[in-house]
Design an enzyme around this catalytic site. Structure first.
Site, PDB file in Angstrom:
ATOM      1  N   MET A  30     -14.175 -26.783  -6.083  1.00  0.00           N
ATOM      2  CA  MET A  30     -14.701 -26.637  -4.707  1.00  0.00           C
ATOM      3  C   MET A  30     -13.280 -26.303  -3.819  1.00  0.00           C
ATOM      4  O   MET A  30     -13.034 -26.424  -2.583  1.00  0.00           O
ATOM      5  CB  MET A  30     -15.077 -28.032  -4.091  1.00  0.00           C
ATOM      6  CG  MET A  30     -16.456 -28.487  -4.719  1.00  0.00           C
ATOM      7  SD  MET A  30     -17.182 -29.728  -3.708  1.00  0.00           S
ATOM      8  CE  MET A  30     -16.068 -31.024  -3.567  1.00  0.00           C
ATOM      9  N   HIS A  37      -6.860 -27.899 -11.667  1.00  0.00           N
ATOM     10  CA  HIS A  37      -7.761 -27.105 -11.741  1.00  0.00           C
ATOM     11  C   HIS A  37      -6.917 -25.905 -12.761  1.00  0.00           C
ATOM     12  O   HIS A  37      -7.485 -25.055 -13.484  1.00  0.00           O
ATOM     13  CB  HIS A  37      -7.991 -26.023 -10.450  1.00  0.00           C
ATOM     14  CG  HIS A  37      -8.796 -27.151  -9.156  1.00  0.00           C
ATOM     15  ND1 HIS A  37      -7.975 -27.759  -8.354  1.00  0.00           N
ATOM     16  CD2 HIS A  37     -10.068 -27.477  -9.315  1.00  0.00           C
ATOM     17  CE1 HIS A  37      -8.886 -28.368  -7.683  1.00  0.00           C
ATOM     18  NE2 HIS A  37     -10.199 -28.433  -8.485  1.00  0.00           N
ATOM     19  N   SER A 186      -7.722 -32.896  -4.666  1.00  0.00           N
ATOM     20  CA  SER A 186      -7.696 -32.272  -3.421  1.00  0.00           C
ATOM     21  C   SER A 186      -7.495 -33.456  -2.246  1.00  0.00           C
ATOM     22  O   SER A 186      -7.093 -33.025  -1.089  1.00  0.00           O
ATOM     23  CB  SER A 186      -8.667 -31.209  -3.141  1.00  0.00           C
ATOM     24  OG  SER A 186      -8.979 -30.778  -4.313  1.00  0.00           O
TER      25      SER A 186
END
Ligand code: AMP
Length: 277
Positions: A30, A37, A186
């Site tokens: 996202m 990531h 995040s």
């Protein structure tokens, strides 16, 4: 790195990639990319000749509109990170591409999707499974890579890919942590400086409970003690449980493949973590 924003661009890019590189791995994200990531992208590179990553903030998996509205968005930064990580293709669809007019299908997984996150975020897994099924259908990767950080999600995607014969091998990558143990996320940027100091306790308590379980301590007593420690530090515990790692069913004692999973709220941030038990 190619950037695809329409299904026609995606089809062209994946066909070329597969021809040039043989196999294709997909890393769904996202955006708001961080070192967690990066680890998924590194695994993708190790598994396949070609690497694709999707960046799509999926509106249907947010159970609260305020969470969706404030979710960090940095497309230029994300594309630069993907390029640096050696990604061959960035798939950046708009909501209208992902959910075209008349869209009427969603995916409801049972089994590992029951309880825990599902209880606290109703509808979240339905939105997540639907968008992952769409992504696997769009990109048709040989391998799709997910983080162990979202343990229940990883089990749901594995189950769904097998049940629907989606054709991709689903691989999990161990959680990447800050030096103090906090799982990278995040949403960590929304922690205040004081909350940021408290947040690593979630992993600390889980790691300690896992080691106590390994030395034979009673699970129920130990989980209650762990929850109390978190509550004392100001973490509002949604759940802290010992479960079977695949089915997510609760266990009353440790066994092969067991997992300790937890979610707790700290200020306005929901922290999620898990460790092998
Ligand atoms: P997100 O962009 O947060 O939806 O996450 C995209 C993928 O990255 C999911 O498969 C997550 O489980 C994974 N992920 C997020 N944070 C981490 C982390 N700290 N370590 C490993 N994988 C992660």
């Amino acid at each position: 790195m190619r950037i695809a924003r329409t299904l026609a661009e995606l089809d062209d890019a994946t066909a070329r990639l597969r021809q040039a590189k043989g196999s294709l791995a997909l890393v769904p994200t996202m955006g708001a990319l961080h070192a967690g990531h990066d680890a998924l992208l590194a695994r993708a590179r190790a598994e396949c000749g070609g690497v694709a990553a999707s960046v799509f903030i999926n509106p249907t998996q947010f159970d609260r509109s305020a969470d969706f509205a404030r979710y960090p968005r940095d497309e230029p930064g994300d594309l630069a990170t993907l390029q640096e990580a050696g990604c061959d293709l960035a798939w950046v669809p708009s909501p209208a591409v992902m959910y075209p007019p008349g869209d009427a299908t969603s995916v409801l997984v049972g089994g590992p999707a029951s309880g825990w996150e599902d209880e606290h975020r109703p509808g979240h897994f339905r939105g997540m499974a639907t968008v992952v099924a769409k992504l696997l259908g769009q990109v048709r990767p040989d391998v799709a890579i997910f983080g162990e950080k979202d343990w229940q999600q990883l089990q749901i995607v594995t189950r769904m890919a097998a049940d629907l014969h989606l054709g991709a091998r689903i691989l999990g990558v161990p959680t990447v942590r800050e030096p103090d143990g906090l799982a990278m996320s995040s949403r960590n940027r929304f922690l205040s400086p004081v909350e940021r100091l408290t947040a690593p306790l979630l992993h600390g308590v889980l790691a300690e409970a896992a080691s106590d379980l390994a030395s034979g301590d009673d699970a129920a007593r130990l989980l209650a003690k762990a929850s109390a420690r978190l509550a004392q530090a100001g973490l509002a515990v949604d759940y802290l449980a010992l479960v079977d790692g695949q089915s997510l069913r609760p266990l009353d004692r440790r066994r092969e493949g067991a997992r300790l999973i937890a979610a707790a709220r700290l200020g306005g941030v929901r922290l999620l973590d898990n460790v092998p038990a």
